[in-house]
Design an enzyme around this catalytic site. Structure first.
Site, PDB file in Angstrom:
ATOM      1  N   ARG A 121      54.361  61.511  55.685  1.00 29.38           N
ATOM      2  CA  ARG A 121      54.569  60.133  56.170  1.00 29.38           C
ATOM      3  C   ARG A 121      54.130  59.911  57.612  1.00 29.38           C
ATOM      4  NH1 ARG A 121      59.147  60.772  53.069  1.00 29.38           N
ATOM      5  NH2 ARG A 121      58.905  59.704  51.069  1.00 29.38           N
ATOM      6  N   LYS A 143      43.620  52.121  63.808  1.00 28.08           N
ATOM      7  CA  LYS A 143      43.197  51.815  62.435  1.00 28.08           C
ATOM      8  C   LYS A 143      42.518  53.049  61.872  1.00 28.08           C
ATOM      9  CE  LYS A 143      42.042  46.918  62.162  1.00 28.08           C
ATOM     10  NZ  LYS A 143      40.900  46.021  61.888  1.00 28.08           N
ATOM     11  N   GLU A 185      28.878  47.652  69.356  1.00 31.21           N
ATOM     12  CA  GLU A 185      30.286  47.388  69.694  1.00 31.21           C
ATOM     13  C   GLU A 185      30.424  46.931  71.154  1.00 31.21           C
ATOM     14  OE1 GLU A 185      32.330  47.289  67.284  1.00 31.21           O
ATOM     15  OE2 GLU A 185      32.071  48.936  65.869  1.00 31.21           O
ATOM     16  N   LYS A 225      39.194  46.675  74.381  1.00 27.12           N
ATOM     17  CA  LYS A 225      39.760  46.945  73.054  1.00 27.12           C
ATOM     18  C   LYS A 225      41.270  47.157  73.171  1.00 27.12           C
ATOM     19  CE  LYS A 225      39.706  48.802  68.632  1.00 27.12           C
ATOM     20  NZ  LYS A 225      39.009  49.395  67.529  1.00 27.12           N
ATOM     21  N   GLU A 235      47.232  43.258  63.841  1.00 25.52           N
ATOM     22  CA  GLU A 235      46.202  42.290  63.445  1.00 25.52           C
ATOM     23  C   GLU A 235      46.756  41.085  62.682  1.00 25.52           C
ATOM     24  OE1 GLU A 235      42.313  44.025  62.650  1.00 25.52           O
ATOM     25  OE2 GLU A 235      41.989  42.489  61.142  1.00 25.52           O
ATOM     26  N   ARG A 239      43.891  40.008  67.311  1.00 26.66           N
ATOM     27  CA  ARG A 239      43.121  41.244  67.127  1.00 26.66           C
ATOM     28  C   ARG A 239      41.933  41.023  66.185  1.00 26.66           C
ATOM     29  NH1 ARG A 239      45.147  47.493  65.941  1.00 26.66           N
ATOM     30  NH2 ARG A 239      43.041  48.275  65.651  1.00 26.66           N
ATOM     31  N   ASN A 243      36.751  41.723  64.929  1.00 28.83           N
ATOM     32  CA  ASN A 243      35.926  41.771  63.715  1.00 28.83           C
ATOM     33  C   ASN A 243      34.662  40.921  63.836  1.00 28.83           C
ATOM     34  OD1 ASN A 243      37.805  43.421  62.419  1.00 28.83           O
ATOM     35  ND2 ASN A 243      39.052  41.643  61.873  1.00 28.83           N
ATOM     36  N   HIS A 246      31.473  41.772  62.006  1.00 33.24           N
ATOM     37  CA  HIS A 246      31.841  42.755  60.984  1.00 33.24           C
ATOM     38  C   HIS A 246      31.960  42.179  59.576  1.00 33.24           C
ATOM     39  CE1 HIS A 246      32.539  45.285  64.450  1.00 33.24           C
ATOM     40  NE2 HIS A 246      32.852  46.322  63.682  1.00 33.24           N
ATOM     41  N   HIS A 250      29.833  44.623  57.808  1.00 35.60           N
ATOM     42  CA  HIS A 250      30.409  45.577  56.853  1.00 35.60           C
ATOM     43  C   HIS A 250      29.753  45.441  55.487  1.00 35.60           C
ATOM     44  CE1 HIS A 250      34.500  46.752  58.872  1.00 35.60           C
ATOM     45  NE2 HIS A 250      33.532  47.584  59.176  1.00 35.60           N
ATOM     46  N   HIS A 265      26.550  52.053  61.654  1.00 34.09           N
ATOM     47  CA  HIS A 265      27.616  51.056  61.810  1.00 34.09           C
ATOM     48  C   HIS A 265      27.264  50.015  62.888  1.00 34.09           C
ATOM     49  CE1 HIS A 265      31.596  49.303  61.725  1.00 34.09           C
ATOM     50  NE2 HIS A 265      31.646  49.416  63.044  1.00 34.09           N
TER      51      HIS A 265
HETATM   52  N1  LIG Z   1      38.962  52.559  63.337  1.00 37.32           N
HETATM   53  C1  LIG Z   1      38.305  51.636  63.998  1.00 37.32           C
HETATM   54  O1  LIG Z   1      38.887  50.792  64.694  1.00 37.32           O
HETATM   55  C2  LIG Z   1      36.800  51.630  63.936  1.00 37.32           C
HETATM   56  C3  LIG Z   1      36.066  50.879  64.855  1.00 37.32           C
HETATM   57  C4  LIG Z   1      34.670  50.968  64.827  1.00 37.32           C
HETATM   58  C5  LIG Z   1      34.042  51.757  63.865  1.00 37.32           C
HETATM   59  N2  LIG Z   1      34.796  52.429  62.960  1.00 37.32           N
HETATM   60  C6  LIG Z   1      34.156  53.267  61.936  1.00 37.32           C
HETATM   61  O2  LIG Z   1      33.420  54.280  62.564  1.00 37.32           O
HETATM   62  C7  LIG Z   1      32.361  54.684  61.692  1.00 37.32           C
HETATM   63  C8  LIG Z   1      31.086  54.797  62.459  1.00 37.32           C
HETATM   64  O3  LIG Z   1      31.244  55.794  63.412  1.00 37.32           O
HETATM   65  P1  LIG Z   1      30.011  56.449  64.179  1.00 37.32           P
HETATM   66  O4  LIG Z   1      29.080  55.402  64.587  1.00 37.32           O
HETATM   67  O5  LIG Z   1      30.641  57.329  65.188  1.00 37.32           O
HETATM   68  O6  LIG Z   1      29.258  57.259  63.063  1.00 37.32           O
HETATM   69  P2  LIG Z   1      29.604  58.651  62.310  1.00 37.32           P
HETATM   70  O7  LIG Z   1      31.003  59.021  62.498  1.00 37.32           O
HETATM   71  O8  LIG Z   1      29.066  58.485  60.940  1.00 37.32           O
HETATM   72  O9  LIG Z   1      28.715  59.717  63.122  1.00 37.32           O
HETATM   73  C9  LIG Z   1      27.333  59.558  63.184  1.00 37.32           C
HETATM   74  C10 LIG Z   1      26.594  60.888  63.071  1.00 37.32           C
HETATM   75  O10 LIG Z   1      26.666  61.584  64.306  1.00 37.32           O
HETATM   76  C11 LIG Z   1      27.054  62.947  64.081  1.00 37.32           C
HETATM   77  N3  LIG Z   1      27.695  63.353  65.333  1.00 37.32           N
HETATM   78  C12 LIG Z   1      28.948  63.042  65.781  1.00 37.32           C
HETATM   79  N4  LIG Z   1      29.089  63.454  67.049  1.00 37.32           N
HETATM   80  C13 LIG Z   1      27.924  64.051  67.400  1.00 37.32           C
HETATM   81  C14 LIG Z   1      27.444  64.651  68.610  1.00 37.32           C
HETATM   82  N5  LIG Z   1      28.182  64.666  69.709  1.00 37.32           N
HETATM   83  N6  LIG Z   1      26.186  65.183  68.608  1.00 37.32           N
HETATM   84  C15 LIG Z   1      25.398  65.101  67.508  1.00 37.32           C
HETATM   85  N7  LIG Z   1      25.787  64.519  66.348  1.00 37.32           N
HETATM   86  C16 LIG Z   1      27.036  64.001  66.314  1.00 37.32           C
HETATM   87  C17 LIG Z   1      27.881  62.894  62.848  1.00 37.32           C
HETATM   88  O11 LIG Z   1      27.898  64.143  62.187  1.00 37.32           O
HETATM   89  C18 LIG Z   1      27.144  61.837  62.026  1.00 37.32           C
HETATM   90  O12 LIG Z   1      26.046  62.425  61.375  1.00 37.32           O
HETATM   91  C19 LIG Z   1      32.312  53.670  60.580  1.00 37.32           C
HETATM   92  O13 LIG Z   1      32.898  54.215  59.435  1.00 37.32           O
HETATM   93  C20 LIG Z   1      33.159  52.527  61.093  1.00 37.32           C
HETATM   94  O14 LIG Z   1      33.755  51.806  60.052  1.00 37.32           O
HETATM   95  C21 LIG Z   1      36.152  52.385  62.987  1.00 37.32           C
HETATM   96 ZN   LIG Z   2      32.945  48.302  64.287  1.00 43.67          ZN
END
Ligand SMILES: NC(=O)c1ccc[n+]([C@@H]2O[C@H](COP(=O)([O-])OP(=O)(O)OC[C@H]3O[C@@H](n4cnc5c(N)ncnc54)[C@H](O)[C@@H]3O)[C@@H](O)[C@H]2O)c1
Ligand SMILES: [Zn+2]
Length: 361
Positions: A121, A143, A185, A225, A235, A239, A243, A246, A250, A265
Site C-alpha cells: 500500500r 504522479k 516541457e 511545477k 489535480e 494542476r 496538461n 498533452h 498524448h 514524449h
Molecule cells: N509523472 C509525470 O508527472 C510525468 C511528467 C512528464 C512526463 N512523464 C512521462 O515520462 C515519460 C517520458 O520520459 P523521458 O522523456 O525521460 O523518456 P524515457 O524515460 O523513455 O527515456 C528516454 C530514453 O533515454 C534513456 N536514458 C535515460 N537516461 C539516460 C542517460 N542519462 N543517458 C543515456 N540514455 C538515457 C532511456 O533508457 C530511454 O531509452 C513518458 O512516459 C511521460 O508520460 C511523466
Molecule cells: Zn509531459
C-alpha cells in the site's frame, strides 16, 4: 547545489519534500538524505546507466543496496514491468519502512514509482531522474503509473517521492533528440505560467547538456511545477494547466507507440502545443500572432513542428476520448489566453481538434 522544497500546508494536504539540484550530486546522496532510518534500500536502475550514474549513486549509498536493472523506455512502461519490480521487492524482503531509488528517465520513474506506490500500500521512494523531461517535469508531483490498453498513464496513482535528486551532469550521455525533448516541457511551463521564462527557453538555439544556463532552467521549471502541484496536489483544478499540449500530445504519442515511427514524449507535447494553440486562436482566446511565435520557439530549440506520415485523425480522437481526463464523450483542453496564461477544462469538439491538427502536415 540548490535545494527547493515541494511544500504545501494551505491545501490541507501535508506535503513536503526536497528537490536537490546540482552537478555530481549522486555520490553525495547519503549527505543529502537521512537514510539511516530505512530498513532496506534498493535501486531500480536503467540498464543503460550501469557504468555511469549507477556507479555514482551506489557510491553515495550504504553498502549492500540491491539493484534491479531494467530497460527504461516507453515500451516498458507497462504492468508486466511493474510485476517484475514487485517480485524484486519481495525477493529482497522490503517492508513498509524500506526505500526505493528510481534511476532513469520519466518512463522508468513512472513505472517503478507506481510499483513503490502499490507495494504494501505504498513505500517510500526517491526519484533520481536522468533525462531532461524527467528532471524538469516527471520527477515532481507524485504522479506515477503505466500505460494500459493503448492509453497513456491509464493505470496509476498519486504517491509523492521522499525526495528528488537532480544531477544535470547525468544528461551528458543522452542522445541529442532525447535531450531536446525536455524543451517540450520547459516551453510548456513558460507558456502556461511565465512569459519571461518562455522567452528565455525559446531563445535557446539547439541547446545541449553543456549549455551554461541549464541548471538555472531546470530549477525554474522545478519551481513552476512544484508551485502548481502544491496549490492542487490531486489535480482537482489548477494542476490541470500542466496538461497543456498533452491532450493532443498524448494521443499522438500513444499512436506512435503502436507504429514503427517513434515520437518522444516532449516532441509529442510540442506538437500538441501547436495544435492546442491553434484551437485557442479558433476559440477567440488567443491572438493570431502568437501561433507563429510558438511554432518558431519550438523550431529554435530543435523540436519538430510537423508530422511527415499520415495522421489517423479518427484514431487520435478515439485516444483523446479514452483519456481519463476526457471521460463522458467530450474533449477538454487547456487553452492559452496569453503567453504565460492558460485556462483549463475548455470543451472542444472532435471537429475542432481534427481541423486544428491539419496544421501538423
Ligand atoms: N509523472 C509525470 O508527472 C510525468 C511528467 C512528464 C512526463 N512523464 C512521462 O515520462 C515519460 C517520458 O520520459 P523521458 O522523456 O525521460 O523518456 P524515457 O524515460 O523513455 O527515456 C528516454 C530514453 O533515454 C534513456 N536514458 C535515460 N537516461 C539516460 C542517460 N542519462 N543517458 C543515456 N540514455 C538515457 C532511456 O533508457 C530511454 O531509452 C513518458 O512516459 C511521460 O508520460 C511523466
Ligand atoms: Zn509531459
Amino acid at each position: 547545489m540548490r535545494t527547493l522544497f515541494v511544500s504545501s500546508a494551505e491545501t490541507g494536504v501535508p506535503l513536503r519534500y526536497p528537490i536537490h539540484i546540482g552537478s555530481n550530486l549522486l555520490a553525495k546522496t547519503s549527505e543529502l538524505v537521512d537514510l539511516k532510518n530505512f530498513s532496506k534500500i534498493v535501486v531500480v536502475a536503467d540498464e543503460k546507466l550501469v557504468n555511469s550514474s549507477l556507479t555514482d549513486l551506489k557510491n553515495g549509498l550504504p553498502k549492500g543496496a540491491a539493484v534491479l536493472k531494467v530497460t527504461g523506455s516507453e515500451n516498458e512502461k507497462k504492468l508486466t514491468s511493474v510485476e517484475s519490480v514487485w517480485k524484486f521487492f519481495s525477493k529482497n524482503h522490503l517492508d513498509r519502512n524500506s526505500l526505493v531509488f528510481t534511476l532513469g528517465g520519466g518512463a522508468l520513474g513512472d513505472m517503478a514509482g507506481f510499483a513503490a506506490s502499490t507495494y504494501m500500500r505504498g513505500i517510500s521512494y526517491i526519484h533520481v531522474p536522468t533525462t531532461l523531461v524527467s528532471q524538469v517535469d516527471a520527477s515532481i508531483g507524485g504522479k506515477v503509473g503505466v500505460n494500459f490498453a493503448g492509453v497513456k498513464n491509464l493505470i496509476g496513482s498519486f504517491h509523492h517521492p521522499h525526495a528528488v535528486i537532480i544531477d544535470p551532469a547525468t544528461l551528458k550521455s543522452l542522445p541529442a533528440a532525447e535531450f531536446i525533448s525536455g524543451f517540450g516541457e520547459i516551453l510548456k511551463h513558460g507558456l502556461i505560467k511565465d512569459a519571461e521564462y518562455f522567452e528565455v527557453g525559446s531563445s535557446m538555439l539547439h541547446p545541449t547538456p553543456d549549455t551554461p544556463q541549464l541548471e538555472e532552467l531546470i530549477a525554474r521549471s522545478c519551481k513552476i511545477k512544484s508551485d502548481v502541484v502544491c496549490a492542487d496536489p490531486f489535480e482537482k483544478g489548477a494542476r490541470k494547466l500542466l496538461n497543456f499540449g498533452h491532450t493532443v500530445g498524448h494521443a499522438l504519442e500513444a499512436l506512435a507507440l503502436e507504429s514503427e515511427e517513434p515520437l518522444l514524449h516532449g516532441e509529442a507535447v510540442g506538437l500538441g502545443i501547436i495544435v492546442e494553440s491553434a484551437i485557442s486562436i479558433k476559440k477567440g482566446l488567443l491572438e493570431d500572432k502568437y501561433l507563429e511565435i510558438i511554432i518558431s520557439s519550438l523550431k529554435t530549440v530543435g523540436l519538430p513542428t510537423k508530422i511527415s506520415s499520415a495522421i489517423d485523425y479518427d484514431a487520435a480522437i478515439e485516444k483523446m476520448l479514452l483519456d481519463k481526463k476526457n471521460r463522458g464523450g467530450s474533449i477538454r483542453c487547456v487553452l492559452l489566453k496569453e503567453i504565460g496564461e492558460a485556462v483549463y477544462d475548455v470543451e472542444v469538439s472532435a471537429e475542432e481538434v481534427k481541423s486544428a491538427m491539419e496544421i501538423l502536415h
